[in-house]
Design a protein around this motif. Structure first.
Motif, mmCIF file in Angstrom:
data_model
loop_
_atom_site.group_PDB
_atom_site.id
_atom_site.type_symbol
_atom_site.label_atom_id
_atom_site.label_comp_id
_atom_site.label_asym_id
_atom_site.label_seq_id
_atom_site.Cartn_x
_atom_site.Cartn_y
_atom_site.Cartn_z
ATOM 1 N N ILE A 38 0.655 -1.154 -0.193
ATOM 2 C CA ILE A 38 0.113 -0.176 0.234
ATOM 3 C C ILE A 38 0.938 1.348 -0.010
ATOM 4 C CG2 ILE A 38 -1.818 1.257 1.109
ATOM 5 C CD1 ILE A 38 -2.503 -1.559 0.111
ATOM 6 N N TYR B 146 -12.583 3.825 -0.893
ATOM 7 C CA TYR B 146 -11.410 3.624 -1.201
ATOM 8 C C TYR B 146 -10.508 4.588 -2.190
ATOM 9 C CZ TYR B 146 -13.257 -1.072 -0.045
ATOM 10 O OH TYR B 146 -13.818 -2.130 0.257
ATOM 11 N N GLN C 16 -6.545 4.478 1.607
ATOM 12 C CA GLN C 16 -5.905 3.028 1.360
ATOM 13 C C GLN C 16 -5.234 2.607 2.443
ATOM 14 O OE1 GLN C 16 -5.681 2.542 -3.435
ATOM 15 N NE2 GLN C 16 -4.323 4.200 -2.686
#
Ligand code: AMP
Ligand code: MG
Length: 474
Positions: free
Chosen positions: A232, A283, A288
């Protein structure tokens, strides 16, 4: 040399998948083929290309394949679906590369399965070429990702929103297709021994050094956390917005998987969302890292009984781990940003340096700003300045950063010049859907060399392109 297949998932976990053949595409035609990846898998690219239209579309099965649809559950936009599974995908098996590495080979868009619910099991040319293009871009950008071996047009039209579109299958390579939702499927059914067997299989596959060790399940969880936190952070540094971080789309391998409505942010706006179905912005780019922790909490809920013989102790251990994820992510993000800013070593002021840059950046193109900061590191502000409407905050920030001794060479390796720009992706996919692959081929070549400046592919979308909206392509 042909592909060498094994089928350990079906062997170890026969209850975790339904064996069934993909649909036979009526008139398969190869649209894209990945020579490098074919070679990586141990095939002669020219040989595999000959058979790819048939083997990678479902028209024929490669020797050794044992196709199956995998069971999984998942939280979609926060709501739990106990049974999702491969509704339009077939795992052909695992390809064993000459060096022993094991890769899942999966077809997507290859027909209905018992998991299809109302869907047709198919996919259109545009979204499958999109997965190919963006996953190849991500691989070139250095982000962990599944990859695409081929896209084959099936020769069959499908219906989407009342339009007839040419159908296609993407052949995808992954370290595995074991998702957070794979564990949730069995945990939700109270099948504790199956959760354990799946965990042992995942460990053998992704963390073989832990196999058979005491405490392996917790150690495995820690590894998944580390891989996903790193992933991420990479996404965030690239301005990549996955778009559907549902738990069924989070792989325990730590690879980016399921390219649907994903896209890259252009002008910096932390709340950027592209997906038409993400109405709440769950999202969005800036969310995130929070969703990372949320999804890992769902994994912990599914496997915590394996952490300790006493369930209460298992819960306490899991909670302790979950409490630390935000800090682990923050460390990964800082590492990514130090690389982007060309900083070596660590300085107590680095976090503030990053935060203050972001505070100065709204509206400035994410990718070009970092790319041109490499020029600013050697004192040339001429191409950076025009990216900003108001440079006042940057004028204050730049000397602080320059005092930290940024390394321009390191920055050029960390900050891409070329990303798949939204308007370029759309025009290439529209032309490909209409039968002309020239733009797709040229764009693919550009995104495969993301650190090589190519002005034609570096410009943001023109103003007339408007707000970009993406669709899941289902
Ligand atoms: P996705 O959002 O693409 O990750 O898919 C979520 C779920 O919907 C998975 O279980 C998919 O297999 C299923 N699905 C998506 N598209 C289709 C389709 N066209 N037909 C059947 N199932 C689908
Ligand atoms: Mg999915």
């Amino acid at each position: 040399m042909a592909l060498q297949f094994d089928n350990s998932y079906l062997r170890d976990l026969p209850w975790a998948a339904l064996r069934l053949a993909p649909d036979a595409a009526p008139a398969p035609r190869l649209l894209a083929f990945n020579d490098d990846l074919a070679a990586r898998l141990g095939a002669d690219p020219d040989d595999l290309r000959e058979t790819a239209a048939a083997w990678l579309s479902g028209a024929a099965l490669p020797p050794g394949a044992d196709p199956a649809a995998l069971a999984y559950a998942g939280h979609q936009f926060g709501g739990f679906s106990p049974s999702l599974g491969d509704g339009r995908a077939h795992l052909l098996g695992e390809v064993i590369a000459p060096d022993g590495a094991r890769f899942d080979l999966q077809l997507k868009g290859s027909g209905r399965t018992p998991f299809s619910r109302g869907g047709d099991g198919k996919a259109a040319v545009g979204p499958m070429l999109r997965e190919y293009l963006i996953s190849e871009a991500m691989a070139a950008l250095g982000a962990p990702t599944t990859r695409s071996l081929a896209v084959v047009a099936t020769g069959e039209d499908i219906l989407r929103d009342g339009r007839r579109l040419p159908g296609a299958v993407v052949a995808r390579i992954a370290a595995s297709h074991i998702r957070v939702g794979s564990f949730q499927f069995f945990a939700a059914r109270g099948e504790a021994e199956r959760v354990r067997a799946l965990a042992d299989h995942a460990i053998a596959r992704h963390d073989p050094d832990l196999s058979g060790t005491e405490g392996r399940y917790l150690a495995f969880f820690d590894r998944v956390v580390a891989r996903q936190a790193r992933l991420i952070a990479e996404w965030m540094g690239l301005g990549f917005i996955h778009g559907v971080m549902n738990t069924d789309n989070m792989a325990v391998s730590g690879e980016t998987i399921d390219y649907g409505p994903c896209a890259f942010m252009e002008g910096y706006a932390p709340g950027t969302v592209f997906s038409s179905i993400d109405r709440q912005g769950r999202y969005a780019w800036q969310n995130q890292p929070l969703i990372l922790g949320w999804n890992l909490a769902r994994l912990a809920e599914a496997i915590y009984p394996l952490f300790d013989a006493n369930p209460e102790t298992g819960v306490a251990i899991a909670n302790d781990r979950l409490d630390r994820i935000a800090g682990q992510y923050q460390a990964e993000w800082l590492a990514v940003m130090r690389a982007k800013l060309g900083l070596s070593g660590q300085d107590a002021g680095d976090q503030a340096l990053v935060d203050d840059l972001l505070a100065a950046m709204p509206g400035a193109d994410w990718t070009l700003t970092f790319h041109r900061l490499a020029e600013a590191a050697t004192g040339d502000l001429s191409r950076l300045r025009p990216l900003f409407d108001d440079f006042t905050a940057m004028d204050a920030w730049l000397p602080r950063w320059q005092a930290r001794g940024p390394d321009a060479t390191r920055m050029r390796r960390a900050n891409p010049a070329v990303i798949p720009r939204n308007h370029r992706v759309e025009e290439a996919l529209d032309a490909a859907t209409a039968g002309d692959l020239a733009q797709f081929t040229a764009l693919l070549a550009a995104v495969r060399a993301p650190f090589t400046p190519d002005e034609a592919y570096m410009l943001p979308a023109p103003a007339g392109f408007g707000r970009y909206v993406t669709f899941c392509g289902t």
